[in-house]
Motif scaffolding. Structure first.
Motif, PDB file in Angstrom:
ATOM      1  N   PRO A  46       0.803  -1.231   0.000  1.00 40.90           N
ATOM      2  CA  PRO A  46       0.000   0.000   0.000  1.00 40.90           C
ATOM      3  C   PRO A  46       0.838   1.285   0.000  1.00 40.90           C
ATOM      4  CG  PRO A  46      -0.584  -1.455   1.850  1.00 40.90           C
ATOM      5  CD  PRO A  46       0.696  -1.942   1.283  1.00 40.90           C
ATOM      6  N   LEU A  47       2.140   1.182   0.221  1.00 41.27           N
ATOM      7  CA  LEU A  47       2.983   2.359   0.385  1.00 41.27           C
ATOM      8  C   LEU A  47       3.299   3.006  -0.963  1.00 41.27           C
ATOM      9  CD1 LEU A  47       5.575   1.054   3.028  1.00 41.27           C
ATOM     10  CD2 LEU A  47       3.421   2.272   3.440  1.00 41.27           C
ATOM     11  N   THR A  48       3.403   4.323  -0.940  1.00 41.04           N
ATOM     12  CA  THR A  48       3.939   5.057  -2.075  1.00 41.04           C
ATOM     13  C   THR A  48       5.450   5.215  -1.872  1.00 41.04           C
ATOM     14  OG1 THR A  48       3.708   7.212  -1.020  1.00 41.04           O
ATOM     15  CG2 THR A  48       1.783   6.359  -2.214  1.00 41.04           C
ATOM     16  N   PRO A  49       6.196   5.589  -2.924  1.00 40.56           N
ATOM     17  CA  PRO A  49       7.620   5.858  -2.705  1.00 40.56           C
ATOM     18  C   PRO A  49       7.863   6.918  -1.627  1.00 40.56           C
ATOM     19  CG  PRO A  49       7.195   5.597  -5.039  1.00 40.56           C
ATOM     20  CD  PRO A  49       5.849   5.587  -4.360  1.00 40.56           C
ATOM     21  N   ALA A  50       7.007   7.933  -1.560  1.00 43.25           N
ATOM     22  CA  ALA A  50       7.169   8.961  -0.523  1.00 43.25           C
ATOM     23  C   ALA A  50       7.035   8.357   0.866  1.00 43.25           C
ATOM     24  CB  ALA A  50       6.155  10.078  -0.734  1.00 43.25           C
ATOM     25  N   ASP A  51       6.116   7.389   1.031  1.00 44.72           N
ATOM     26  CA  ASP A  51       5.966   6.706   2.319  1.00 44.72           C
ATOM     27  C   ASP A  51       7.180   5.824   2.600  1.00 44.72           C
ATOM     28  OD1 ASP A  51       3.326   7.711   2.601  1.00 44.72           O
ATOM     29  OD2 ASP A  51       2.514   6.020   1.465  1.00 44.72           O
ATOM     30  N   PHE A  52       7.540   5.034   1.613  1.00 45.10           N
ATOM     31  CA  PHE A  52       8.602   4.031   1.775  1.00 45.10           C
ATOM     32  C   PHE A  52       9.936   4.686   2.098  1.00 45.10           C
ATOM     33  CE2 PHE A  52      11.518   0.755  -0.153  1.00 45.10           C
ATOM     34  CZ  PHE A  52      11.157  -0.303   0.669  1.00 45.10           C
ATOM     35  N   PHE A  53      10.181   5.848   1.482  1.00 48.77           N
ATOM     36  CA  PHE A  53      11.462   6.532   1.659  1.00 48.77           C
ATOM     37  C   PHE A  53      11.334   7.790   2.534  1.00 48.77           C
ATOM     38  CE2 PHE A  53      12.012   4.562  -2.675  1.00 48.77           C
ATOM     39  CZ  PHE A  53      12.901   3.581  -2.272  1.00 48.77           C
ATOM     40  N   SER A  54      10.352   7.814   3.406  1.00 47.16           N
ATOM     41  CA  SER A  54      10.207   8.973   4.295  1.00 47.16           C
ATOM     42  C   SER A  54      11.451   9.119   5.156  1.00 47.16           C
ATOM     43  CB  SER A  54       8.965   8.829   5.173  1.00 47.16           C
ATOM     44  OG  SER A  54       9.071   7.683   5.998  1.00 47.16           O
TER      45      SER A  54
END
Length: 329
Positions: A46-54
């Motif tokens: 469910p994660l976006t790249p912005a979430d994954f690489f926060s």
């Protein structure tokens, strides 16, 4: 001379593939490996790249490297791996120009000597840029005891591999945020091989690059796992554990460069390929170039390893005024 150079390049790449596979034979999956990977992928889907690489903020104080006096920035990673040595980010700062644009240097897989990177850092300094040399996960100061340089960065343990990529991107984002507090507003990227893989993912979440040079980046992850000569042991372990390409591809929106759109704009990206590269194939890098309209593509007569590519890329930066000229708009 060209046929001889081609044969030498291919022989060197083949020898490195054999060495990588021999080292990877130290690592085997177990009966729970497929279930562990499935759980990890399910959690990440469910994660976006912005979430994954926060990237949480950091506030470290630079210290001096012994002997050379080069400033070092170090902090605890926000994405711990469980390996104490690996869980501390480490960056060398070649920053003689306060507030100047700064190039981030991301090294190749299994890189064991930083002398060349230090030379390039000084060349960027001479061109008015600062430079930061980043120790990527499981390399240099971050190698766990008993391991080779980069041994754990790419292995049959795909969860660890993915988390290493996550560590790398997240920590570079933290570094960029810290540099902004020091007055830096514009960046360059100088990334090679494994560093190019991390650099390509970074471009999907960070816009402030005047240029991004990706030299022989690993961009076709499916080929790297399922077809590359460098991954004989990796894929034998995956197949033995029942791990399929379809399962791995469920993570492609987060860690496959072919699914990235550069936030800085493709026209600021320079892709470089070795014509005889057996690891990061020229055709895969060309495919990425075509997917990023406006990007530049440099083809060099070398394999995955060689000295010609870096000079060709630096010459391109100078010729197109990415450095030594006003290209900030």
């Amino acid at each position: 001379m060209k046929p001889i150079r081609r044969q030498i390049a291919r022989a060197l790449d083949f020898a490195m593939c054999i060495l990588v596979n021999r080292i990877q034979r130290r690592h085997r999956l177990n009966g729970a490996s497929r279930a562990t990977l499935e759980g990890y992928i399910r959690e990440c889907e469910p994660l976006t790249p912005a979430d994954f690489f926060s990237a949480p903020e950091i506030d470290p104080e630079p210290v001096s490297e012994p002997v050379t006096g080069v400033p070092i920035l170090s902090w605890e990673t926000p994405r711990p791996s469980g390996y104490e040595a690996n869980d501390r980010a480490h960056v060398l700062l070649f920053t003689p120009h306060p507030g100047a644009p700064t190039v981030l240097m991301l090294h190749a897989l299994a890189s064991t000597n930083d002398k060349g990177y230090r030379v390039w850092a000084r060349r960027f300094n001479d061109a008015g840029w600062n430079a930061c040399f980043v120790h990527l996960p499981y390399h240099y100061s971050r190698v766990p005891p008993g391991c080779y340089n980069g041994e754990l960065a790419i292995s049959p343990d795909l969860v660890r591999t993915a988390q290493g990529l996550r560590q790398g991107v997240t920590e570079v984002r933290q570094l960029m945020a810290w540099l902004r507090t020091q007055g830096v507003s514009e960046f360059g990227l100088w990334a090679t091989s494994y560093g190019g893989w991390i650099g390509a993912l970074l471009l999907g979440v960070e816009p402030d690059f005047r240029f991004a040079v990706l030299q022989a980046p690993i961009v076709n992850v499916s080929h790297a796992i399922w077809q590359s000569a460098a991954a004989w042991h990796v894929r034998s372990e995956l197949k033995r554990s029942g791990i399929t390409p379809e399962l791995v591809e469920r993570h492609q929106h987060l860690t496959f460069p072919m699914f990235v759109t550069p936030k800085c704009g493709p026209d600021r990206v320079i892709l470089a390929s070795g014509q005889w590269d057996r690891i990061s194939r020229a055709e895969d890098i060309r495919t990425l170039h075509e997917a990023w309209p406006g990007s530049a593509l440099i083809s060099v007569e070398q394999g995955h390893y060689g000295l010609r590519m870096a000079q060709a890329c630096f010459d391109h930066l100078v010729a197109h005024r990415f450095i030594g000229g006003d290209r900030s708009g």
